[in-house]
Every structure is written in structure tokens, then in C-alpha cells.
Write a protein that holds these residues in place. Structure first.
Motif, PDB file in Angstrom:
ATOM      1  N   VAL A  10      -3.481   2.545  -2.797  1.00  0.00           N
ATOM      2  CA  VAL A  10      -2.343   2.887  -3.658  1.00  0.00           C
ATOM      3  C   VAL A  10      -1.367   1.711  -3.736  1.00  0.00           C
ATOM      4  N   PHE A  11      -1.137   1.058  -2.627  1.00  0.00           N
ATOM      5  CA  PHE A  11      -0.261  -0.119  -2.596  1.00  0.00           C
ATOM      6  C   PHE A  11      -0.757  -1.173  -3.591  1.00  0.00           C
ATOM      7  N   GLU A  12      -2.061  -1.396  -3.614  1.00  0.00           N
ATOM      8  CA  GLU A  12      -2.634  -2.438  -4.473  1.00  0.00           C
ATOM      9  C   GLU A  12      -2.460  -2.128  -5.955  1.00  0.00           C
ATOM     10  N   VAL A  13      -2.534  -0.857  -6.375  1.00  0.00           N
ATOM     11  CA  VAL A  13      -2.343  -0.559  -7.799  1.00  0.00           C
ATOM     12  C   VAL A  13      -0.882  -0.687  -8.210  1.00  0.00           C
ATOM     13  N   ILE A  14       0.037  -0.527  -7.261  1.00  0.00           N
ATOM     14  CA  ILE A  14       1.448  -0.826  -7.549  1.00  0.00           C
ATOM     15  C   ILE A  14       1.619  -2.337  -7.677  1.00  0.00           C
ATOM     16  N   LYS A  15       1.011  -3.057  -6.767  1.00  0.00           N
ATOM     17  CA  LYS A  15       1.089  -4.524  -6.776  1.00  0.00           C
ATOM     18  C   LYS A  15       0.583  -5.094  -8.102  1.00  0.00           C
ATOM     19  N   LYS A  16      -0.470  -4.477  -8.654  1.00  0.00           N
ATOM     20  CA  LYS A  16      -1.037  -4.921  -9.926  1.00  0.00           C
ATOM     21  C   LYS A  16      -0.236  -4.445 -11.132  1.00  0.00           C
ATOM     22  N   LYS A  32      19.012  12.263  -2.942  1.00  0.00           N
ATOM     23  CA  LYS A  32      20.000  11.194  -2.802  1.00  0.00           C
ATOM     24  C   LYS A  32      19.669   9.997  -3.691  1.00  0.00           C
ATOM     25  N   MET A  33      18.444   9.935  -4.222  1.00  0.00           N
ATOM     26  CA  MET A  33      18.036   8.804  -5.043  1.00  0.00           C
ATOM     27  C   MET A  33      18.739   8.825  -6.387  1.00  0.00           C
ATOM     28  N   LYS A  34      19.052   7.632  -6.847  1.00  0.00           N
ATOM     29  CA  LYS A  34      19.709   7.460  -8.142  1.00  0.00           C
ATOM     30  C   LYS A  34      19.012   6.335  -8.897  1.00  0.00           C
ATOM     31  N   VAL A  35      19.077   6.397 -10.213  1.00  0.00           N
ATOM     32  CA  VAL A  35      18.562   5.304 -11.032  1.00  0.00           C
ATOM     33  C   VAL A  35      19.300   4.031 -10.612  1.00  0.00           C
ATOM     34  N   GLY A  36      18.550   2.970 -10.413  1.00  0.00           N
ATOM     35  CA  GLY A  36      19.103   1.695  -9.959  1.00  0.00           C
ATOM     36  C   GLY A  36      18.895   1.440  -8.472  1.00  0.00           C
ATOM     37  N   ASP A  37      18.630   2.499  -7.687  1.00  0.00           N
ATOM     38  CA  ASP A  37      18.350   2.329  -6.255  1.00  0.00           C
ATOM     39  C   ASP A  37      17.031   1.588  -6.068  1.00  0.00           C
ATOM     40  N   GLU A  38      16.899   0.930  -4.925  1.00  0.00           N
ATOM     41  CA  GLU A  38      15.657   0.232  -4.589  1.00  0.00           C
ATOM     42  C   GLU A  38      14.768   1.098  -3.708  1.00  0.00           C
ATOM     43  N   ILE A  39      13.468   0.966  -3.930  1.00  0.00           N
ATOM     44  CA  ILE A  39      12.455   1.550  -3.043  1.00  0.00           C
ATOM     45  C   ILE A  39      11.594   0.390  -2.557  1.00  0.00           C
ATOM     46  N   ILE A  40      11.400   0.324  -1.259  1.00  0.00           N
ATOM     47  CA  ILE A  40      10.493  -0.671  -0.689  1.00  0.00           C
ATOM     48  C   ILE A  40       9.209   0.048  -0.304  1.00  0.00           C
ATOM     49  N   PHE A  41       8.111  -0.360  -0.921  1.00  0.00           N
ATOM     50  CA  PHE A  41       6.799   0.183  -0.598  1.00  0.00           C
ATOM     51  C   PHE A  41       6.183  -0.697   0.484  1.00  0.00           C
ATOM     52  N   LEU A  42       5.765  -0.072   1.566  1.00  0.00           N
ATOM     53  CA  LEU A  42       5.147  -0.774   2.687  1.00  0.00           C
ATOM     54  C   LEU A  42       3.670  -0.418   2.759  1.00  0.00           C
ATOM     55  N   LYS A  43       2.828  -1.436   2.970  1.00  0.00           N
ATOM     56  CA  LYS A  43       1.376  -1.256   3.017  1.00  0.00           C
ATOM     57  C   LYS A  43       0.938  -0.905   4.428  1.00  0.00           C
ATOM     58  N   ARG A  44       0.334   0.272   4.573  1.00  0.00           N
ATOM     59  CA  ARG A  44      -0.197   0.708   5.860  1.00  0.00           C
ATOM     60  C   ARG A  44      -1.473  -0.056   6.158  1.00  0.00           C
ATOM     61  N   PRO A  45      -1.886  -0.232   7.381  1.00  0.00           N
ATOM     62  CA  PRO A  45      -1.283   0.326   8.588  1.00  0.00           C
ATOM     63  C   PRO A  45      -0.229  -0.585   9.212  1.00  0.00           C
TER      64      PRO A  45
END
Length: 113
Positions: A10-16, A32-45
Motif C-alpha cells: 500500500v505504501f508503494e502505490v501511494i509513493k507512485k 480532529k483532522m482538517k483540510v491542510g493538515d499533514e499525514i505522514i505515511f510510514l512503511k512497515r515493518p
């Protein structure tokens, strides 16, 4: 800023740039999320690789069955899954009771880094 832990595929399809929508139960954290907030996706493991994104849209639905009607599966997950398989997979993480209690949210994002 929010973090999200993802399996490698899943991480890789976001990366692409293919997957552009993350879906979750709309619990207290997600509300609590709002438009403009950041999300950091972390690749497991190891969680050493990350993708920084910005929320560009939040849409709520009653449950995942309703949500998937409005999106292409590529935006949500992996393209070799059907929408029905995706909803079943989500059921392993979020019960029907949780979906009914909180509703669900589609988080559209774009990559920052």
C-alpha cells in the motif's frame, strides 16, 4: 500532524501517486483532522521510509459499503482487489459496530515530499 502505518504494498502505490484516498473509521482521532493538515505515511515493518502528504478533502459516510460506491478502487487500495474484497478486508480492522458508531471518513491527500 498525523501518522499512518502502512504495509509495503500500500505504501508503494501511494509513493507512485496511484492511491490518493485513505479510509478509516471516523473516531475521535480522525475527527480532529482538517483540510491542510499533514499525514505522514510510514512503511512497515521498519518505518524508516516515509511519505509526507497534505489533506485536501475529507468526506464522511455511514459505513465502508457506502463509501466505496464513490471511489475507484485504485484511489483506495490495490487495483487487483474488488470493492467487495476491500470492504471485507476493512472489516478485519473495523467492526460493523465501530462503523455504525463513528461513521467512516475518506481522506483525500496529495504528496508534499
Amino acid at each position: 500532524m498525523f501518522t499512518c502505518h502502512l504495509d509495503e504494498d500500500v505504501f508503494e502505490v501511494i509513493k507512485k501517486g496511484i492511491k490518493t484516498v485513505e479510509v478509516r473509521v471516523n473516531d475521535e482521532k480522525r475527527r480532529k483532522m482538517k483540510v491542510g493538515d499533514e499525514i505522514i505515511f510510514l512503511k512497515r515493518p521498519l518505518e524508516e521510509e516515509k511519505i509526507v502528504t497534505k489533506i485536501v478533502e475529507l468526506k464522511t459516510y455511514n459505513n465502508f459499503d457506502e463509501l466505496v460506491k464513490y471511489y475507484d478502487i485504485k484511489e483506495l487500495y490495490l487495483e487487483d482487489y474488488t470493492k467487495e474484497e476491500f470492504v471485507q478486508l476493512l472489516g478485519r480492522f473495523y467492526s460493523r459496530e465501530e462503523q455504525e458508531k463513528y461513521g467512516v471518513v475518506a481522506i483525500r491527500f496529495e504528496k508534499v515530499i
